[in-house]
Motif scaffolding. Structure first.
Motif, mmCIF file in Angstrom:
data_model
loop_
_atom_site.group_PDB
_atom_site.id
_atom_site.type_symbol
_atom_site.label_atom_id
_atom_site.label_comp_id
_atom_site.label_asym_id
_atom_site.label_seq_id
_atom_site.Cartn_x
_atom_site.Cartn_y
_atom_site.Cartn_z
ATOM 1 N N GLY A 690 -8.366 3.568 6.450
ATOM 2 C CA GLY A 690 -7.922 2.186 6.463
ATOM 3 C C GLY A 690 -9.011 1.220 6.039
ATOM 4 O O GLY A 690 -8.757 0.236 5.334
ATOM 5 N N LYS A 691 -10.255 1.489 6.462
ATOM 6 C CA LYS A 691 -11.360 0.607 6.091
ATOM 7 C C LYS A 691 -11.559 0.579 4.576
ATOM 8 O O LYS A 691 -11.870 -0.466 4.001
ATOM 9 C CB LYS A 691 -12.648 1.061 6.777
ATOM 10 N N GLU A 692 -11.387 1.742 3.940
ATOM 11 C CA GLU A 692 -11.540 1.801 2.489
ATOM 12 C C GLU A 692 -10.461 0.966 1.802
ATOM 13 O O GLU A 692 -10.719 0.281 0.806
ATOM 14 C CB GLU A 692 -11.470 3.261 2.017
ATOM 15 N N LEU A 693 -9.232 1.012 2.328
ATOM 16 C CA LEU A 693 -8.142 0.226 1.754
ATOM 17 C C LEU A 693 -8.409 -1.270 1.909
ATOM 18 O O LEU A 693 -8.142 -2.054 0.986
ATOM 19 C CB LEU A 693 -6.820 0.592 2.420
ATOM 20 N N VAL A 694 -8.921 -1.658 3.061
ATOM 21 C CA VAL A 694 -9.248 -3.069 3.282
ATOM 22 C C VAL A 694 -10.318 -3.524 2.285
ATOM 23 O O VAL A 694 -10.225 -4.611 1.696
ATOM 24 C CB VAL A 694 -9.700 -3.303 4.735
ATOM 25 N N HIS A 699 -12.309 -6.069 -2.815
ATOM 26 C CA HIS A 699 -13.151 -5.846 -3.994
ATOM 27 C C HIS A 699 -12.462 -4.876 -4.959
ATOM 28 O O HIS A 699 -12.897 -3.730 -5.127
ATOM 29 C CB HIS A 699 -14.514 -5.291 -3.575
ATOM 30 N N PRO A 700 -11.373 -5.283 -5.593
ATOM 31 C CA PRO A 700 -10.595 -4.368 -6.443
ATOM 32 C C PRO A 700 -11.392 -3.768 -7.589
ATOM 33 O O PRO A 700 -11.125 -2.639 -8.010
ATOM 34 C CB PRO A 700 -9.450 -5.253 -6.956
ATOM 35 N N GLU A 701 -12.382 -4.509 -8.088
ATOM 36 C CA GLU A 701 -13.153 -4.013 -9.227
ATOM 37 C C GLU A 701 -13.934 -2.748 -8.892
ATOM 38 O O GLU A 701 -14.306 -1.978 -9.790
ATOM 39 C CB GLU A 701 -14.100 -5.111 -9.733
ATOM 40 N N GLN A 702 -14.167 -2.499 -7.611
ATOM 41 C CA GLN A 702 -14.923 -1.314 -7.200
ATOM 42 C C GLN A 702 -14.025 -0.100 -6.930
ATOM 43 O O GLN A 702 -14.517 0.978 -6.645
ATOM 44 C CB GLN A 702 -15.735 -1.637 -5.943
ATOM 45 N N TYR A 703 -12.712 -0.299 -7.005
ATOM 46 C CA TYR A 703 -11.777 0.765 -6.630
ATOM 47 C C TYR A 703 -10.677 0.908 -7.678
ATOM 48 O O TYR A 703 -9.494 1.013 -7.352
ATOM 49 C CB TYR A 703 -11.154 0.463 -5.265
ATOM 50 N N ARG A 704 -11.057 0.955 -8.935
ATOM 51 C CA ARG A 704 -10.068 0.938 -10.018
ATOM 52 C C ARG A 704 -9.145 2.152 -9.982
ATOM 53 O O ARG A 704 -7.983 2.062 -10.356
ATOM 54 C CB ARG A 704 -10.769 0.867 -11.379
ATOM 55 N N THR A 705 -9.650 3.299 -9.557
ATOM 56 C CA THR A 705 -8.833 4.518 -9.588
ATOM 57 C C THR A 705 -8.456 5.022 -8.195
ATOM 58 O O THR A 705 -8.045 6.173 -8.046
ATOM 59 C CB THR A 705 -9.553 5.632 -10.366
ATOM 60 N N LEU A 706 -8.571 4.168 -7.177
ATOM 61 C CA LEU A 706 -8.144 4.567 -5.836
ATOM 62 C C LEU A 706 -6.632 4.710 -5.819
ATOM 63 O O LEU A 706 -5.902 3.764 -6.113
ATOM 64 C CB LEU A 706 -8.589 3.526 -4.803
ATOM 65 N N MET A 707 -6.153 5.906 -5.457
ATOM 66 C CA MET A 707 -4.720 6.184 -5.473
ATOM 67 C C MET A 707 -4.143 6.168 -4.064
ATOM 68 O O MET A 707 -4.794 6.590 -3.111
ATOM 69 C CB MET A 707 -4.442 7.552 -6.106
ATOM 70 N N VAL A 708 -2.887 5.708 -3.974
ATOM 71 C CA VAL A 708 -2.150 5.774 -2.715
ATOM 72 C C VAL A 708 -0.720 6.198 -3.012
ATOM 73 O O VAL A 708 -0.213 6.009 -4.119
ATOM 74 C CB VAL A 708 -2.138 4.412 -1.976
ATOM 75 N N ASN A 718 -4.845 -0.930 -6.744
ATOM 76 C CA ASN A 718 -5.011 -2.244 -7.366
ATOM 77 C C ASN A 718 -3.738 -2.747 -8.033
ATOM 78 O O ASN A 718 -3.584 -3.950 -8.263
ATOM 79 C CB ASN A 718 -6.124 -2.200 -8.419
ATOM 80 N N ASN A 719 -2.815 -1.837 -8.381
ATOM 81 C CA ASN A 719 -1.595 -2.247 -9.077
ATOM 82 C C ASN A 719 -0.561 -2.868 -8.150
ATOM 83 O O ASN A 719 0.426 -3.435 -8.621
ATOM 84 C CB ASN A 719 -0.951 -1.042 -9.778
ATOM 85 N N LEU A 720 -0.758 -2.741 -6.843
ATOM 86 C CA LEU A 720 0.272 -3.128 -5.892
ATOM 87 C C LEU A 720 0.215 -4.614 -5.565
ATOM 88 O O LEU A 720 -0.850 -5.227 -5.566
ATOM 89 C CB LEU A 720 0.125 -2.313 -4.602
ATOM 90 N N ALA A 721 1.396 -5.165 -5.248
ATOM 91 C CA ALA A 721 1.461 -6.535 -4.751
ATOM 92 C C ALA A 721 0.791 -6.599 -3.380
ATOM 93 O O ALA A 721 0.705 -5.596 -2.662
ATOM 94 C CB ALA A 721 2.911 -6.989 -4.656
ATOM 95 N N ASP A 722 0.340 -7.786 -2.995
ATOM 96 C CA ASP A 722 -0.420 -7.916 -1.748
ATOM 97 C C ASP A 722 0.377 -7.470 -0.532
ATOM 98 O O ASP A 722 -0.176 -6.821 0.372
ATOM 99 C CB ASP A 722 -0.869 -9.373 -1.562
ATOM 100 N N ASN A 723 1.677 -7.797 -0.472
ATOM 101 C CA ASN A 723 2.421 -7.404 0.730
ATOM 102 C C ASN A 723 2.657 -5.898 0.773
ATOM 103 O O ASN A 723 2.785 -5.311 1.840
ATOM 104 C CB ASN A 723 3.731 -8.190 0.870
#
Length: 737
Positions: A690-694, A699-708, A718-723
């Protein structure tokens, strides 16, 4: 030999290159302009398809072993730009009669096995045989003749493109000074020396041919999926291994390149590959390619393809462990589908046994029989929680219109209004049974309104849409002489999706407890609290959210409500038959629509505030699973999920610490077997802190390829809407099973 990090980085960069669609869009518009005098819409579509394939550039870079991706070097001249502007005017003014709109794109797989076996030559021969049966004196055969001509035009253009690719690759090989690269280019050219016109003989050639056809269909705007690669490619692999033509390592490298191509062409749009399952004889499909398909997720590291494993009782333990290892490392794939349950659902829906064994999860979790389908997926997204806005807030109840092309839910414009008085007002409802009965009337009205639009859309597409290239790879279409959009496909199901259905169920349970069992507040008071978005009613919201029973905790009282809602949805939808003979089946996944619709939805009686994301799957609302994973499974197993061939997603999130050692990973394997044995449809996993997602949100620029895992598919965070990001962050993290 294997791929390098540079290749992975290049594939990711290409996937996001804004120039990817420029040449394709130009050729589509110009092709339409030059075929505007064609009267038959499917012939016009075929001519546009042919124009694209006969003119699209051939681009290949160093390091690539498979051909087939979008070009980025396209630069139109001023004269080309002038013609393009003219073409856009004609395109925009054509409306429904433009003739270039394709059918059920993106949600089917064609018969690639047949293509590899017979080549285009065999399909053209089959078409010629059917044309011989047509009568010159029967007007009913005119449409068939036009359909066959459209298929021939598209197939011939496919082969023409293949010849241009071979010529370009041969020329590059002749000019190449590096012997190693020259040999690779020569091998790539050799793959096109016979295929796609002739049958394939070797694994490399077959893999290239299957991808080339898939790429060409995407290029012409009619996306298809690659299906069960461990089924139709294995005989070529096995023969080449036996004859010493290919090594296992090189075969795996080719599979890695196939995955990179999926990312380059589809970006984060979920393009499915399935492995496992059973063949027509009921034997479990499991071979080297099955294992490679899972392993390549880890080595390619990107979001595509959307790999899934069809789980059977015969699935080897080491393959299941390999799946769990991959998931444990944070790759979000593969998802696992309950093969026996899905085949039962397909058979119950009238799918022939041979076809029920061959299905694909067409992007998210929706089920599509291979080479036989014209399925309407997520048609539409229906938000049952809007019912409460009428009952509680006194608003007219609206069912949004659907766009003919996108078939998406649009909650604006000329909506269908289902306003009606509540007999005697809220105060006149004296029992939960009476309230639930009224709600079920609104469910039926909701589906009635949606069904009217569904039936219109199917008829609209039957008249004006065509898929000549795709239809040519579907034997049922060739046999019937009908395009897949016009009744040529065997199966024409419609899958309405219900984002937020668990909020709806939890809300009903909350109404029952708060207003009728414990009588802590009246329906009028609950209506005021929801209408105010709980401002001034926080104690009530906390009670609704935390003290009322929630689905996914093995509580019979709320699970029985869920079962009744599920059966009501199924029964309501089964009343309708489309012009193509298709029936409707519910689906419980959301793609991104739980965020979109949640933003439009006021506060709900389960304690959910307005504008927050709705529930996204068949499982507890985020944070509401209090009794462990076993309770989640026991709750959802109370619903007959074989009736949900429209697709059912169940999300599970584990902590990284939990899946860090072998003992816990074996426990996850045991959980998967328990999940499947309980009669549940599909399970997909997230392993991310959860901390990594927060931090990724900050800081989206540091997590360009983080998948969920989202709601049936994987995406970059990074592609997802905020909600939707907030919904993913708020999911419960399991540290045990």
């Amino acid at each position: 030999m294997s791929i390098t990090q540079k290749m992975i980085d290049d594939a990711f960069a290409r996937s996001e290159d804004r120039r990817n669609g420029l040449e394709r869009d130009y050729l589509q518009k110009i092709g339409h302009l030059r075929s505007k005098s064609e009267d038959f819409h499917n012939l016009k579509c075929a001519r546009v398809t042919a124009f694209i394939l006969e003119n699209y550039s051939v681009e290949i870079d160093e390091g690539e072993l498979l051909f087939g991706r979008y070009t980025t070097a396209f630069r139109p001249t001023p004269a080309m730009e002038d013609e393009y502007r003219q073409a856009c005017l004609v395109w925009d003014g054509a409306g429904a009669l433009k003739g270039s709109d394709v059918g059920s794109t993106g949600h089917r797989a064609v018969d690639l096995k047949k293509l590899l076996k017979t080549g285009v030559k065999g399909i053209l021969r089959e078409i010629a045989e059917e044309k011989q049966k047509l009568s010159a004196y029967d007007g009913a055969d005119v449409g068939k003749r036009v359909f066959y001509e459209a298929c021939e035009t598209a197939l011939q253009a496919l082969c023409s493109y293949g010849r241009r690719v071979r010529s370009t690759l041969a020329a590059l090989a002749a000019a190449e000074q590096n012997p190693a690269r020259r040999a690779k280019l020569e091998a790539m050219a050799q793959n096109f020396s016979a295929a796609p016109y002739e049958p394939c003989k070797h694994f490399y050639e077959a893999l290239q041919c299957a991808w080339f056809a898939t790429f060409c269909m995407a290029l012409t705007g009619d996306i298809t999926l690659m299906g069960h690669i461990d089924d139709y490619l294995f005989e070529y692999y096995e023969k080449d291994i036996r004859d010493g033509i290919i090594t296992k390592d090189f075969a795996f490298t080719l599979l890695e390149h196939l995955y990179l191509k999926h990312n380059e062409v589809f970006n984060s749009w979920p393009a499915s590959i399935m492995v496992g399952g059973v063949d027509e004889s009921g034997r479990t499909i499991c071979n080297d390619l099955t294992y490679m398909a899972v392993e390549a997720i880890r080595t390619t590291k990107l979001v595509n393809p959307s790999v899934a494993v069809c789980y059977t009782d015969g699935l080897p333990e080491d393959l299941l462990r390999s799946c769990v290892d991959c998931i444990s490392e944070g790759y979000t794939r593969p998802s696992l589908f309950n093969d026996s349950l899905i085949r039962k659902g397909l058979r119950d829906a009238g799918v022939q046994e041979a076809d029920a064994c061959r299905y694909i999860h067409s992007t998210c979790v929706e089920i599509t029989p291979v080479a036989a389908s014209n399925i309407f997926v997520a048609t539409p997204y229906l938000n049952l929680n809007r019912i409460f806005e009428h009952l509680f807030a006194g608003k007219p109840y609206k069912v949004g219109r659907m766009n003919h092309i996108a078939m998406s839910y649009a909650d604006d414009g000329d909506d269908f209004i289902l306003a009606r008085d509540v007999p005697g007002g809220l105060g006149g409802i004296t029992s939960f049974d009476a309230f639930f009965s009224l709600v079920k009337e609104f469910i039926a009205a909701h589906i009635d309104a949606a069904a009217l639009r569904i039936l219109e859309i199917v008829e609209y597409r039957r008249r004006y849409y065509a898929s000549p290239l795709v239809s040519a790879f579907m034997g049922c279409c060739i046999k019937s002489g009908l395009d897949s959009s016009a009744g040529g496909a065997k199966y024409n199901f419609v899958y309405p999706a219900f984002p937020g259905v668990i909020n709806f169920i939890d809300s009903l349970a909350a109404v029952k407890k708060a207003c009728f069992d414990e009588k802590l507040l009246t329906l009028e008071e609950l209506a005021l609290a929801c209408k105010a978005n709980f401002k001034g009613y926080e104690r009530i919201r906390q009670y609704l959210a935390n003290r009322c029973p929630k689905f996914g905790n093995d509580i019979d009282e709320v699970d029985s409500i869920a079962r009744e809602v599920h059966e009501t949805l199924y029964a309501c939808m089964q009343k309708y038959t489309t012009a193509l003979g298709g029936k409707c089946y519910p689906s419980y996944f959301a793609w991104i629509m739980h965020g979109v619709l949640g933003k439009m939805t006021e506060a709900t009686p389960d304690g959910r505030p307005a504008a927050t994301a709705l529930s996204e799957h068949l499982g507890p609302v985020r944070g509401m699973d209090k009794n462990g994973l076993g309770a989640v499974v026991r709750s959802i197993a109370k619903l007959d999920q074989s009736k949900g061939i429209g697709g059912i997603a169940t999300n599970v999130r584990f902590t990284k610490d939990f899946v860090s050692d072998g003992k816990d990973r074996r426990a996850v394997c045991d959980f998967i077997r328990y999940f499947m044995a309980s009669g549940c449809f599909e399970v997909q996993f997230n392993v991310v802190d959860g901390k990594e997602l927060v931090e990724a949100k900050k800081h989206p620029e540091q997590y360009r390829t983080l998948m969920v895992r989202v709601a049936g598919y994987s995406d970059y965070f990074n592609n997802l809407a905020d909600n939707v990001k907030d919904e993913v962050i708020a999911r419960y993290e399991y540290g045990a099973v």
